[in-house]
Design a protein around this motif. Structure first.
Motif, short mmCIF file in Angstrom:
data_model
loop_
_atom_site.label_atom_id
_atom_site.label_comp_id
_atom_site.label_asym_id
_atom_site.label_seq_id
_atom_site.Cartn_x
_atom_site.Cartn_y
_atom_site.Cartn_z
N UNK A 186 0.73 -1.00 0.03
CA UNK A 186 -0.03 -0.01 -0.08
C UNK A 186 0.79 1.16 0.12
N UNK A 187 1.98 1.33 0.81
CA UNK A 187 2.90 2.56 0.81
C UNK A 187 3.55 2.75 -0.63
N UNK A 188 4.19 1.59 -0.82
CA UNK A 188 5.20 1.52 -2.19
C UNK A 188 4.38 1.54 -3.23
N UNK A 189 3.67 2.77 -3.67
CA UNK A 189 2.71 2.53 -4.88
C UNK A 189 3.64 2.56 -6.27
N UNK A 190 4.98 3.11 -5.91
CA UNK A 190 5.76 3.22 -7.39
C UNK A 190 6.90 1.96 -7.40
N UNK A 191 6.25 0.83 -6.56
CA UNK A 191 7.31 -0.50 -6.87
C UNK A 191 6.22 -1.34 -7.52
N UNK A 192 6.87 -1.79 -8.73
CA UNK A 192 6.11 -2.88 -9.52
C UNK A 192 5.71 -3.90 -8.75
N UNK A 193 6.47 -4.46 -7.70
CA UNK A 193 6.58 -5.77 -7.27
C UNK A 193 6.77 -5.88 -5.73
N UNK A 194 6.16 -6.55 -5.17
CA UNK A 194 6.41 -6.99 -3.64
C UNK A 194 6.29 -8.53 -3.34
N UNK A 195 7.45 -8.95 -3.04
CA UNK A 195 7.95 -10.27 -2.81
C UNK A 195 7.75 -10.80 -1.52
N UNK A 196 7.21 -11.97 -1.40
CA UNK A 196 6.92 -12.69 -0.32
C UNK A 196 8.04 -13.83 -0.39
N UNK A 197 9.18 -13.72 0.54
CA UNK A 197 10.30 -14.54 0.51
C UNK A 197 10.05 -15.96 1.13
N UNK A 198 9.54 -16.78 0.49
CA UNK A 198 9.19 -18.29 1.09
C UNK A 198 10.02 -18.66 2.18
N UNK A 199 11.46 -18.51 1.82
CA UNK A 199 12.52 -18.88 2.90
C UNK A 199 12.33 -18.51 4.25
N UNK A 200 11.82 -17.06 4.32
CA UNK A 200 11.81 -16.22 5.55
C UNK A 200 10.41 -16.66 6.24
N UNK A 201 9.35 -16.49 5.38
CA UNK A 201 7.97 -16.49 5.99
C UNK A 201 7.27 -17.91 5.93
N UNK A 202 8.16 -19.10 5.56
CA UNK A 202 7.51 -20.52 5.24
C UNK A 202 6.62 -20.28 4.02
N UNK A 203 6.66 -21.46 3.15
CA UNK A 203 5.93 -21.57 2.12
C UNK A 203 4.44 -21.60 2.25
N UNK A 204 3.91 -22.01 3.57
CA UNK A 204 2.31 -21.83 3.85
C UNK A 204 2.01 -20.42 3.88
#
Length: 382
Positions: A293-311
């Motif tokens: 929501x804050x980074x309106x000028x970033x094309x992508x936001x990544x959820x790094x599965x290694x950090x947060x778990x695949x689930x």
């Protein structure tokens, strides 16, 4: 009801939290959010409403698509002059457990592992006090000679600044040599939290937040794209997080060089900050949503599965994330800090995770061009 970009009916925004109503109005109108809006998003008890808004933006930008890549991590050394309290990877020269790859070893390592042809080498490591700049240039040159089709994403802003200083070069001049050797883009690590109050405690042995941002601008001005990270869940507060993201947003306004924002959940195990608790699922999903929501000028936001778990990465695809990183293969830095996720994942498994979340998987290269693959070969559609 309205229709979402995925073609499904969408219910109107609803929440019991009155502070979210003006924010929702801005989001619906495509207006930029303020620092105060960011604080309200962190403080809202209605995380589902926050996630709904982030998902709205995510689907507005990418519809039902979710991106991933086939990549391999190479960490050439864990010897590091810094003494970051948040790090379980770096070790002092002479300590037990240190390693530094010979060039041939690094090149051989790059070709091992999964039979699927990688499209990216992700290279980060310690700030070694003795390795010359030429070692890193030769590392990249050797990889390019052996794997000419593979994109080399190498050296964080911290490493770029350190290597330039070691070589007695300006950062722009060092970047010229890195590009000539074969560096195609830079990863976004080392940003941690920009606030001086926090940085002095967790990582005061490396460049400060302003220097990280200035180095990123120089990287972008040199014609290289990069990612941007934020490490959360340690001693920072919501004001520090918002400040961090708004500083990234300001640089992006000037350069447009950031590709992806990657919030990284702090893993305290085996660090000096080991007494701190791990982040919760609420923390992780809220951070991804607020970032979108804050980074309106970033094309992508990544959820790094290694950090947060695949689930949790699956759930994040409804909280603003449109990318879950890649196959990775032998990630070391976060596993030294106690990560219990696999050190790599097959392409087919990533696709399964994405499809089960109701999204459409899209294999990409580092620059987000689509990849068409036949078994272990690939073609990048530019």
């Amino acid at each position: 009801m309205t229709e979402s970009p995925t073609g499904r009916p969408r219910h109107e925004f609803q929440t019991d939290d009155a502070t979210l109503a003006p924010i929702a109005a801005k989001v619906m109108a495509g207006e930029r959010l303020s620092a105060e809006d960011g604080y309200a998003l962190y403080r809202s008890p209605d995380i589902l409403a926050v996630g709904w808004l982030a998902n709205l933006v995510r689907e507005r930008m990418h519809g039902n698509l979710t991106f991933f890549n086939v990549n391999r991590h190479i960490n050439p050394t864990n010897v590091c002059v810094a003494s970051c309290r948040l790090c379980a990877f770096g070790k002092k020269k002479g300590d037990s457990g240190t390693y530094t790859m010979a060039l041939e070893e690094a090149w051989q390592s790059a070709g091992e592992g999964y039979s699927e042809a990688v499209t990216e080498f992700h290279i980060v490591g310690g700030l070694h006090p003795d390795l010359p700049f030429e070692y890193f240039l030769d590392l990249v040159k050797g990889l390019k000679e052996r794997f000419p089709k593979v994109h080399i994403k190498a050296f964080t802003m911290v490493e770029v600044a350190f290597l330039a200083k070691r070589a007695k070069l300006s950062i722009p001049d060092a970047l010229i040599q890195m590009k000539a050797a074969g560096v195609d883009s830079c990863p976004g690590g080392g940003a941690e939290i920009f606030a001086d109050r926090v940085r002095h405690i967790i990582c005061d042995h490396k460049i400060d937040g302003s220097e990280w941002l200035e180095t990123a601008e120089m990287v972008h001005n040199a014609g290289l794209r990069s990612n941007a990270t934020m490490l959360y869940g340690h001693i920072e507060n919501e004001e520090d997080r918002v400040d961090h993201m708004l500083k990234l947003r300001a640089v992006q306004d000037r350069t447009g060089g950031f590709q992806t924002f990657i919030p990284l959940a702090f893993h305290p195990e085996n660090t000096v900050l080991g007494h701190l608790p791990r982040t919760t699922g609420f923390d992780d999903m809220r951070q991804i949503a607020v970032g979108r929501l804050l980074l309106d000028n970033f094309a992508h936001v990544k959820s790094y599965w290694q950090m947060v778990t695949p689930k949790m990465a699956q759930i994040s695809l409804r909280f603003g994330a449109d990318d879950i990183d890649g196959t990775v293969v032998e990630e070391k830095i976060y596993h030294e800090a106690g990560a219990t996720t696999p050190q790599g994942m097959r392409r087919a498994e990533l696709e399964r995770l994405i499809r089960e979340a109701g999204r459409e998987p899209v294999e990409r290269d580092t620059l987000y061009n689509r990849v068409t693959r036949t078994e272990d070969t690939f073609v990048i559609a530019v």
